[in-house]
Design a protein around this motif. Structure first.
Motif, PDB file in Angstrom:
ATOM      1  N   ASN A 137       0.870  -1.185   0.000  1.00 49.15           N
ATOM      2  CA  ASN A 137       0.000   0.000   0.000  1.00 49.15           C
ATOM      3  C   ASN A 137       0.898   1.224   0.000  1.00 49.15           C
ATOM      4  O   ASN A 137       2.084   1.129   0.319  1.00 49.15           O
ATOM      5  N   GLN A 148      -6.848  -6.579  -6.150  1.00 52.71           N
ATOM      6  CA  GLN A 148      -7.552  -5.371  -6.573  1.00 52.71           C
ATOM      7  C   GLN A 148      -7.184  -4.174  -5.697  1.00 52.71           C
ATOM      8  O   GLN A 148      -6.966  -3.071  -6.184  1.00 52.71           O
ATOM      9  N   HIS A 149      -7.105  -4.396  -4.380  1.00 51.79           N
ATOM     10  CA  HIS A 149      -6.671  -3.319  -3.469  1.00 51.79           C
ATOM     11  C   HIS A 149      -5.299  -2.785  -3.876  1.00 51.79           C
ATOM     12  O   HIS A 149      -5.063  -1.581  -3.856  1.00 51.79           O
ATOM     13  N   GLU A 152      -5.487  -0.627  -7.012  1.00 51.26           N
ATOM     14  CA  GLU A 152      -6.073   0.706  -6.791  1.00 51.26           C
ATOM     15  C   GLU A 152      -5.014   1.731  -6.392  1.00 51.26           C
ATOM     16  O   GLU A 152      -5.092   2.892  -6.759  1.00 51.26           O
ATOM     17  N   GLN A 153      -4.000   1.307  -5.620  1.00 55.93           N
ATOM     18  CA  GLN A 153      -3.002   2.285  -5.154  1.00 55.93           C
ATOM     19  C   GLN A 153      -1.701   2.240  -5.940  1.00 55.93           C
ATOM     20  O   GLN A 153      -1.023   3.248  -6.057  1.00 55.93           O
ATOM     21  N   ARG A 287     -11.951  -0.296   3.997  1.00 57.74           N
ATOM     22  CA  ARG A 287     -11.891   0.303   2.664  1.00 57.74           C
ATOM     23  C   ARG A 287     -13.276   0.570   2.091  1.00 57.74           C
ATOM     24  O   ARG A 287     -13.514   1.616   1.481  1.00 57.74           O
ATOM     25  N   SER A 291     -14.920   4.238   1.123  1.00 58.09           N
ATOM     26  CA  SER A 291     -15.217   4.616  -0.273  1.00 58.09           C
ATOM     27  C   SER A 291     -16.575   5.292  -0.402  1.00 58.09           C
ATOM     28  O   SER A 291     -16.964   5.709  -1.491  1.00 58.09           O
TER      29      SER A 291
END
Ligand code: TXA
Ligand code: MG
Length: 321
Positions: A137, A148-149, A152-153, A287, A291
């Motif tokens: 992260n 997927q997490h 996203e970053q 998360r 969102s």
């Protein structure tokens, strides 16, 4: 531009070429690079925007490999490794010179872990390298428990994302320093009770200790971490109110499955009342709530036992501003 895939061969090849790859482990996804290659390690710090005073954990396929990177592997480490490796336990031990100082932020000790995820095990064996990997992260944000997490970053910042499905444990490894007497630097996927039942009393460096002292004994354990964008308020176990300020859109993160409450959104972490389930769901639930553009997330703490200690530690640091 990185791609998500499930080829451990591709991941291992990129690692051997000096690239950085997001890798599944049983705790959270890691952002891995060759631990013996300073330029690969530097790429990890840069991609995460991580300060260099925060040391990285080195992942190896088994205890035999772990021994190669330390000057001394004490009997206590042997016992812990025999019981908990592969698994969510990191042992901090005096490093050999072959481990670059950048990996350990200049400390004389290295954190070593044998991860249990089968794909990660495959990558370690194919690459034949120790893999330095912090959570995948951006620095200070919530750790990723799905590919997927990570995407996203970090999609544009890594060479490949190896998708190994959702992480089974869901909180990071327990970090135990063994240089002197055993000291818990970070609560995690192996509970303090499990460790103490094997090796006896362990000194705990508490996440509520004053930050100056903690930075000295437990580098990288910053009070602000795991931060959602939405303000987060913590409440003691079992003290969820039944009324909420009507002008606020509130998200609730809680453990028990009781009456429906008048909030905008709710995440129930452990419908089966197990702290394992709660840990596995924690970061994804945080998360999802984050969102929704809510005004406030209210999260219930767990009793300070078992994985509750790790979950509370992450929630407290997520709430610190
Ligand atoms: O479960 C995990 O441990 C995950 C997966 C990817 O293995 N990794 C992880 O790494 O959580 P990271 O970088 O997010 O957290 C590593 C923490 C550091 O912030 C520091 O607190 C501690 O582990 N640590 C690592 N090496 C250390 C050392 N040499 N001395 C003291 N603490 C160390
Ligand atoms: Mg992390």
């Amino acid at each position: 531009m990185s791609t998500i895939g499930n080829s451990s061969e591709t991941a291992a090849r990129i690692l051997r070429q000096g690239g950085i790859v997001a890798l599944p482990t049983e705790t959270v996804y890691g952002l891995g690079g060759n631990a013996l290659d300073v330029s690969a390690v530097a790429k990890i710090f840069a991609a995460k925007q991580r300060p260099e005073f925060d040391p990285l954990i080195v992942h190896v396929p088994d205890t035999e490999h772990a021994r190669q990177y330390v000057t001394h592997f004490p009997p206590l480490a042997e016992r812990l490794a025999a019981r908990f490796w592969p698994g969510p336990l990191t042992l901090v031990l005096p490093k050999r010179d072959i481990i670059p100082d950048l990996v350990t932020s200049g400390l004389p000790e290295v954190g070593l872990r044998v991860p249990a995820h089968p794909l990660m095990q495959q990558v370690l064996r194919l690459a034949e390298l120790p893999i330095a990997a912090p959570s995948a992260n951006l620095f200070g944000r919530i750790s990723p428990t799905t590919a997927q997490h990570v995407a996203e970053q970090l999609a544009d910042r890594v060479d490949y994302i190896l998708d190994g499905g959702p992480c089974a444990v869901g909180v990071e490894s327990t970090v135990l320093q063994l240089t002197d007497k055993p000291r818990l630097l970070r609560p995690g996927g192996v509970s303090l009770e499990e460790l103490e039942s094997l090796i006896g009393p362990i000194e705990v460096v508490s996440s509520t200790d004053d930050p100056g002292r903690r930075a000295q004994v437990a580098p990288g354990m910053l009070p602000q971490h795991y931060a959602p964008n939405t303000p987060l308020q913590l409440i003691e176990p079992g003290t969820i109110p039944d009324t909420f300020p009507p002008e606020k859109r509130i998200g609730l993160l809680r453990f028990s499955n009781s009456a429906c409450l008048p909030v905008a959104a709710e995440e129930i972490l452990a419908p089966t009342a197990s702290d394992q389930t709660a840990a596995a769901n924690l970061f994804a639930a945080l998360r999802r709530l984050d969102s929704l553009g809510l005004d406030l997330i209210i999260a219930e703490l767990l009793p300070e036992q078992g994985l509750g200690r790790a979950i509370n530690d992450r929630l407290r640091r997520a709430a610190a501003r």
